[in-house]
Write a protein that holds these residues in place. Structure first.
Motif, PDB file in Angstrom:
ATOM      1  N   ILE A   1       1.006  -1.214  -0.021  1.00  9.42           N
ATOM      2  CA  ILE A   1      -0.301  -0.226   0.106  1.00  9.42           C
ATOM      3  C   ILE A   1       0.567   1.359  -0.128  1.00  9.42           C
ATOM      4  O   ILE A   1       0.624   2.249  -0.319  1.00  9.42           O
ATOM      5  N   GLY A   2       2.497   0.880   0.066  1.00  8.50           N
ATOM      6  CA  GLY A   2       3.047   2.286   0.452  1.00  8.50           C
ATOM      7  C   GLY A   2       2.945   3.072   0.826  1.00  8.50           C
ATOM      8  O   GLY A   2       3.180   4.151   0.907  1.00  8.50           O
ATOM      9  N   TYR A   3       3.124   2.952   2.292  1.00  5.84           N
ATOM     10  CA  TYR A   3       2.613   3.831   3.851  1.00  5.84           C
ATOM     11  C   TYR A   3       3.390   3.366   4.757  1.00  5.84           C
ATOM     12  O   TYR A   3       3.834   2.579   4.929  1.00  5.84           O
ATOM     13  N   PRO A   4       3.576   4.226   5.420  1.00  2.79           N
ATOM     14  CA  PRO A   4       4.129   6.124   4.489  1.00  2.79           C
ATOM     15  C   PRO A   4       4.741   6.275   4.731  1.00  2.79           C
ATOM     16  O   PRO A   4       6.247   5.837   4.187  1.00  2.79           O
ATOM     17  N   SER A   5       5.161   7.791   3.279  1.00  2.19           N
ATOM     18  CA  SER A   5       5.269   7.781   2.573  1.00  2.19           C
ATOM     19  C   SER A   5       4.794   9.744   2.106  1.00  2.19           C
ATOM     20  O   SER A   5       4.074  10.151   2.670  1.00  2.19           O
ATOM     21  N   GLN A   6       5.335  10.296   0.934  1.00  2.00           N
ATOM     22  CA  GLN A   6       5.345  11.282   0.237  1.00  2.00           C
ATOM     23  C   GLN A   6       4.844  11.058  -1.080  1.00  2.00           C
ATOM     24  O   GLN A   6       4.710  10.568  -1.597  1.00  2.00           O
ATOM     25  N   SER A   7       4.261  12.261  -0.686  1.00  2.00           N
ATOM     26  CA  SER A   7       3.278  12.850  -2.426  1.00  2.00           C
ATOM     27  C   SER A   7       3.081  14.260  -2.351  1.00  2.00           C
ATOM     28  O   SER A   7       2.454  14.532  -2.340  1.00  2.00           O
ATOM     29  N   GLY A   8       3.141  14.499  -4.470  1.00  2.00           N
ATOM     30  CA  GLY A   8       3.051  15.807  -4.013  1.00  2.00           C
ATOM     31  C   GLY A   8       4.587  15.880  -4.448  1.00  2.00           C
ATOM     32  O   GLY A   8       5.244  15.698  -3.620  1.00  2.00           O
ATOM     33  N   PHE A   9       3.844  17.531  -4.626  1.00  2.00           N
ATOM     34  CA  PHE A   9       5.076  18.896  -4.568  1.00  2.00           C
ATOM     35  C   PHE A   9       4.119  19.952  -4.735  1.00  2.00           C
ATOM     36  O   PHE A   9       3.147  20.229  -5.605  1.00  2.00           O
ATOM     37  N   THR A  10       4.365  20.841  -3.662  1.00  2.00           N
ATOM     38  CA  THR A  10       5.521  20.637  -2.162  1.00  2.00           C
ATOM     39  C   THR A  10       4.700  18.809  -1.749  1.00  2.00           C
ATOM     40  O   THR A  10       3.695  18.593  -1.149  1.00  2.00           O
ATOM     41  N   PRO A  11       5.709  18.508  -0.966  1.00  2.00           N
ATOM     42  CA  PRO A  11       5.769  16.682  -0.625  1.00  2.00           C
ATOM     43  C   PRO A  11       4.603  16.917   0.795  1.00  2.00           C
ATOM     44  O   PRO A  11       4.753  17.650   1.161  1.00  2.00           O
ATOM     45  N   GLN A  12       3.709  15.809   0.682  1.00  2.00           N
ATOM     46  CA  GLN A  12       2.813  16.071   1.785  1.00  2.00           C
ATOM     47  C   GLN A  12       3.073  14.478   1.945  1.00  2.00           C
ATOM     48  O   GLN A  12       3.042  13.419   1.922  1.00  2.00           O
ATOM     49  N   GLY A  13       3.409  14.652   3.504  1.00  2.00           N
ATOM     50  CA  GLY A  13       3.763  13.477   4.473  1.00  2.00           C
ATOM     51  C   GLY A  13       2.376  12.247   4.810  1.00  2.00           C
ATOM     52  O   GLY A  13       1.222  12.784   4.776  1.00  2.00           O
ATOM     53  N   GLY A  14       2.527  11.057   5.134  1.00  2.00           N
ATOM     54  CA  GLY A  14       1.906  10.610   5.634  1.00  2.00           C
ATOM     55  C   GLY A  14       0.224  10.100   4.580  1.00  2.00           C
ATOM     56  O   GLY A  14      -0.701   9.223   4.215  1.00  2.00           O
ATOM     57  N   ARG A  15       0.760   9.924   3.768  1.00  2.00           N
ATOM     58  CA  ARG A  15       0.395   9.415   2.491  1.00  2.00           C
ATOM     59  C   ARG A  15       0.426   7.579   1.945  1.00  2.00           C
ATOM     60  O   ARG A  15       1.621   7.077   2.158  1.00  2.00           O
ATOM     61  N   SER A  16      -0.377   7.368   0.703  1.00  2.00           N
ATOM     62  CA  SER A  16       0.132   6.134   0.786  1.00  2.00           C
ATOM     63  C   SER A  16      -0.455   6.017  -0.777  1.00  2.00           C
ATOM     64  O   SER A  16      -0.292   6.561  -1.296  1.00  2.00           O
ATOM     65  N   GLN A  17       0.959   5.368  -1.175  1.00  2.00           N
ATOM     66  CA  GLN A  17       1.143   5.475  -2.817  1.00  2.00           C
ATOM     67  C   GLN A  17       0.033   4.674  -3.227  1.00  2.00           C
ATOM     68  O   GLN A  17       0.215   4.858  -4.814  1.00  2.00           O
ATOM     69  N   ALA A  18      -0.368   3.491  -3.294  1.00  2.00           N
ATOM     70  CA  ALA A  18      -1.033   2.492  -3.763  1.00  2.00           C
ATOM     71  C   ALA A  18      -2.546   3.507  -3.731  1.00  2.00           C
ATOM     72  O   ALA A  18      -2.768   3.860  -5.263  1.00  2.00           O
ATOM     73  N   TRP A  19      -2.776   4.429  -3.145  1.00  2.00           N
ATOM     74  CA  TRP A  19      -4.213   5.113  -3.506  1.00  2.00           C
ATOM     75  C   TRP A  19      -4.198   6.207  -4.190  1.00  2.00           C
ATOM     76  O   TRP A  19      -4.386   6.517  -5.048  1.00  2.00           O
ATOM     77  N   ASP A  20      -2.639   7.303  -4.053  1.00  2.00           N
ATOM     78  CA  ASP A  20      -2.315   7.983  -4.991  1.00  2.00           C
ATOM     79  C   ASP A  20      -1.915   7.663  -5.944  1.00  2.00           C
ATOM     80  O   ASP A  20      -2.386   8.131  -6.930  1.00  2.00           O
ATOM     81  N   ALA A  21      -1.403   6.476  -6.378  1.00  2.00           N
ATOM     82  CA  ALA A  21      -1.558   5.332  -7.530  1.00  2.00           C
ATOM     83  C   ALA A  21      -2.826   5.815  -8.532  1.00  2.00           C
ATOM     84  O   ALA A  21      -2.942   5.738  -9.651  1.00  2.00           O
ATOM     85  N   LEU A  22      -3.840   5.287  -7.496  1.00  2.00           N
ATOM     86  CA  LEU A  22      -4.698   4.775  -8.460  1.00  2.00           C
ATOM     87  C   LEU A  22      -5.853   6.146  -8.148  1.00  2.00           C
ATOM     88  O   LEU A  22      -7.240   6.620  -9.592  1.00  2.00           O
ATOM     89  N   HIS A  23      -5.641   7.161  -8.028  1.00  2.00           N
ATOM     90  CA  HIS A  23      -6.351   8.298  -7.929  1.00  2.00           C
ATOM     91  C   HIS A  23      -5.897   9.777  -8.701  1.00  2.00           C
ATOM     92  O   HIS A  23      -6.100  10.040  -8.857  1.00  2.00           O
ATOM     93  N   TYR A  24      -4.676   9.281  -9.291  1.00  2.00           N
ATOM     94  CA  TYR A  24      -3.350   9.847 -10.664  1.00  2.00           C
ATOM     95  C   TYR A  24      -4.033   9.687 -11.543  1.00  2.00           C
ATOM     96  O   TYR A  24      -4.332  10.975 -12.211  1.00  2.00           O
ATOM     97  N   ALA A  25      -4.939   9.553 -12.355  1.00  2.00           N
ATOM     98  CA  ALA A  25      -5.143   9.485 -13.894  1.00  2.00           C
ATOM     99  C   ALA A  25      -5.861  10.197 -13.933  1.00  2.00           C
ATOM    100  O   ALA A  25      -7.063  10.519 -13.256  1.00  2.00           O
ATOM    101  N   ASN A  26      -5.691  11.081 -15.382  1.00  2.00           N
ATOM    102  CA  ASN A  26      -7.112  12.103 -15.549  1.00  2.00           C
ATOM    103  C   ASN A  26      -7.504  12.938 -14.257  1.00  2.00           C
ATOM    104  O   ASN A  26      -8.522  13.858 -15.063  1.00  2.00           O
ATOM    105  N   VAL A  27      -5.934  13.777 -13.827  1.00  2.00           N
ATOM    106  CA  VAL A  27      -6.317  14.493 -13.273  1.00  2.00           C
ATOM    107  C   VAL A  27      -5.181  15.800 -12.990  1.00  2.00           C
ATOM    108  O   VAL A  27      -5.310  17.147 -12.490  1.00  2.00           O
TER     109      VAL A  27
END
Length: 573
Positions: A408-434
């Motif tokens: 699930i890729g937790y805990p990690s950072q996502s985005g820029f400026t990075p946000q901590g406490g993220r799940s990579q799996a969740w963010d990967a599934l919600h990356y598309a088309n945005v």
């Protein structure tokens, strides 16, 4: 008591796999569990990669520049002219990068004649899918169905794998080539088939045409010297030399191309386009270790704070700390045999070379990240195997927790400026088309729609190799003036005088002349950059300015000749 003893039953084998329960029932549970994990991996890959509608993202701009643009331009040139070059104006010029990855795009370019911009992405999507499937088949083929599914799931949820499977970069194909080479060497040693090691030598050699840094994985071929066979010293030495010869022959196209293009096998397009950078710093130096070490530490601790290439195609994270820990734990399961000696030697040499490299990029470690997956599988396979036997302890429960957190890729950072406490799996599934529209792609698309039937010369602030690859023939694109990304070359020059000359040549052939600019707050200032041609004036098109600012060069009856202007620019030159 050793770490292996603490972590459970472990039997000595020629492979690095732990000893798992045998028998029909246990085997069936392993097959079912492995198959389930593989299906989950495919579903995740579909949700995070395959379902992306690239036309609804900014990825069609082919960032980062110039990497992705030049890869695509080379592929387009190979398809049309049979030569891997980029085009600026009428000039066909060498790229900074080798043509291996553009060559892989050709099947998709042929399949997408009216939507060729998708070729880089479809290529990496295909490579990623094939890597998932072949990894599963590999483990099943060596009798480890449970490890097959676990490896698929760990790879599919690896942030670097997901990000670069939906990228337009060569890093995924380079990493895939290394994985295949390691797998072939493993099978060659396990099955005692030298021809598999020779195949690995061929793939390693050819991989230099994708990424030259993969040369440092060549120590893997020491496996030929470690080959388990009772032969004479003469035959042993002959096979060792032949493996090196096969590698050298497979690698020779890269050096031959450099020699033909730049006059030196060790010179590349970087020396052609940015010689000052090559002059100022050595490619490899111990002075680069602190910067590389800082980047690695920020990845280990999930504390990176700089914009990186991975932000363009994903969350910005390459690996999560818990996956690194799980991979390190896998070292406790490794029995150092012939394959492990060659594999670790190759990996160590590659890492040592990369940490001294002048460019600090996490993506250069992608082959290593992929090779960590088999290490992470070892404790995961043991823990799941123990769970299937209903033997639970603090050790296997802890390893199972690490495996789940890695997926699930937790805990990690996502985005820029990075946000901590993220799940990579969740963010990967919600990356598309945005990710919005692609300004460069939309501008050239609109321009092509309006002026397709009136081809001519296009001056633009959009990268010329990008436009020349996408605009219909016989359009010719060039920079507006000397303020462009190819201005540092000592061997090729394009400035304001060359822009005037290009326009004059077009007008002399009665070809239309256009300017295509990206919308900006200073568009009027951008228009002033256009070359002034006596007898002509620039006029903004009334067709549309929604995607790009389109300007046409029209005849001005008050000044009938180009000659005074050309004489002036000739004097400036």
């Amino acid at each position: 008591m050793t770490a292996k003893d603490k972590l459970g039953d472990y039997c000595p084998t020629e492979t690095i796999s732990p000893c798992l329960p045998t028998g029909p029932r246990r085997f069936s549970l392993q097959v079912a569990t492995g198959t389930l994990c593989f299906v989950l991996a495919l579903l995740f890959y579909y949700g995070a990669v395959l379902r992306i509608e690239f036309n609804r993202t900014g990825l069609l701009d082919l960032d980062p520049y110039p990497d992705a643009v030049e890869y695509f331009a080379q592929a387009d040139s190979m398809l049309k002219d049979g030569v891997a070059v980029i085009q600026i104006g009428y000039d066909k010029l060498p790229s900074r990068y080798p043509p291996g990855y553009p060559l892989l795009m050709l099947p998709w370019l042929k399949l997408l004649p009216h939507n060729e911009i998708l070729a880089p992405f479809r290529t990496n999507e295909t490579i990623g899918l094939l890597l998932l499937i072949s990894g599963f088949v590999f483990y099943v083929g060596i009798g480890r169905p449970l490890a097959a599914g676990l490896a698929s799931l760990l790879l599919a949820t690896l942030p670097a794998f997901i990000s670069f499977s939906r990228s337009s970069m060569s890093d995924l194909s380079g990493g895939a080539a290394i994985v295949v080479a390691f797998a072939l060497v493993y099978l060659g040693l396990a099955w005692r088939r030298r021809w598999l090691i020779y195949c690995a030598a061929i793939i390693l050699g050819l991989s230099l045409c994708i990424r030259p840094q993969l040369l440092f994985m060549a120590p893997l071929l020491i496996a030929m010297a470690l080959f388990p066979a009772n032969v004479s010293w003469t035959k042993w030495f002959m096979h060792c030399c032949l493996a090196l010869a096969v590698f050298a022959i497979a690698a020779s196209p890269y050096f031959v191309l450099n020699t033909l293009e730049f006059g030196d096998p060790l010179k590349t397009g970087y020396e052609f386009w940015v010689p000052t950078l090559a002059d100022k710093q050595a490619a490899f130096s111990l002075h680069n270790v602190p910067r590389q070490g800082g980047m690695i530490w920020s990845e280990i601790t999930a504390s990176w704070d700089q914009f990186r290439v991975a932000n363009l195609f994903g969350t910005g994270t390459y690996v999560v700390p818990v996956f690194i820990f799980l991979s390190a734990l896998g070292l406790a399961f490794v029995r150092v045999r012939r394959f492990e000696i060659s594999a670790f030697l190759a990996g160590i040499v590659y890492i040592m070379a990369t940490v001294t490299y002048t460019y600090v990029e996490g993506r250069f470690y992608i082959p290593v990240f992929f090779l960590w997956v088999p290490l992470a599988v070892l404790p995961s396979e043991w823990a799941v195997g123990q769970a299937l036997k209903r033997r639970l302890s603090i050790w296997n429960v802890g390893v199972l927790a690490l495996f789940l957190l890695s997926c699930i890729g937790y805990p990690s950072q996502s985005g820029f400026t990075p946000q901590g406490g993220r799940s990579q799996a969740w963010d990967a599934l919600h990356y598309a088309n945005v990710n919005g529209k692609s300004p460069r792609y939309e501008a050239q698309k609109e321009f092509s729609r309006i002026f397709r039937d009136a081809p001519g010369i296009v001056l633009s602030d959009i990268e010329p190799p990008y436009l020349n690859a996408l605009l219909p023939e016989p359009f010719v694109a060039a920079p507006v003036d000397g303020n462009h990304d190819y201005r540092y070359s000592r061997l090729w020059h394009y400035g304001k005088p060359e822009a005037v000359q290009l326009v004059a040549n077009g007008l002399g052939r009665a070809s239309p002349v256009y300017a295509l600019l990206l919308p900006s707050k200073d568009v009027d200032q951008d228009i002033k950059r256009l070359p002034l041609i006596q007898g002509y004036r620039w006029q903004r098109s009334n067709e549309t300015d929604t995607a790009g600012v389109i300007i046409t060069l029209t005849k001005d009856a008050s000044a009938p000749s180009l000659e005074p202007a050309l004489a002036q620019w000739s004097g400036d030159k």
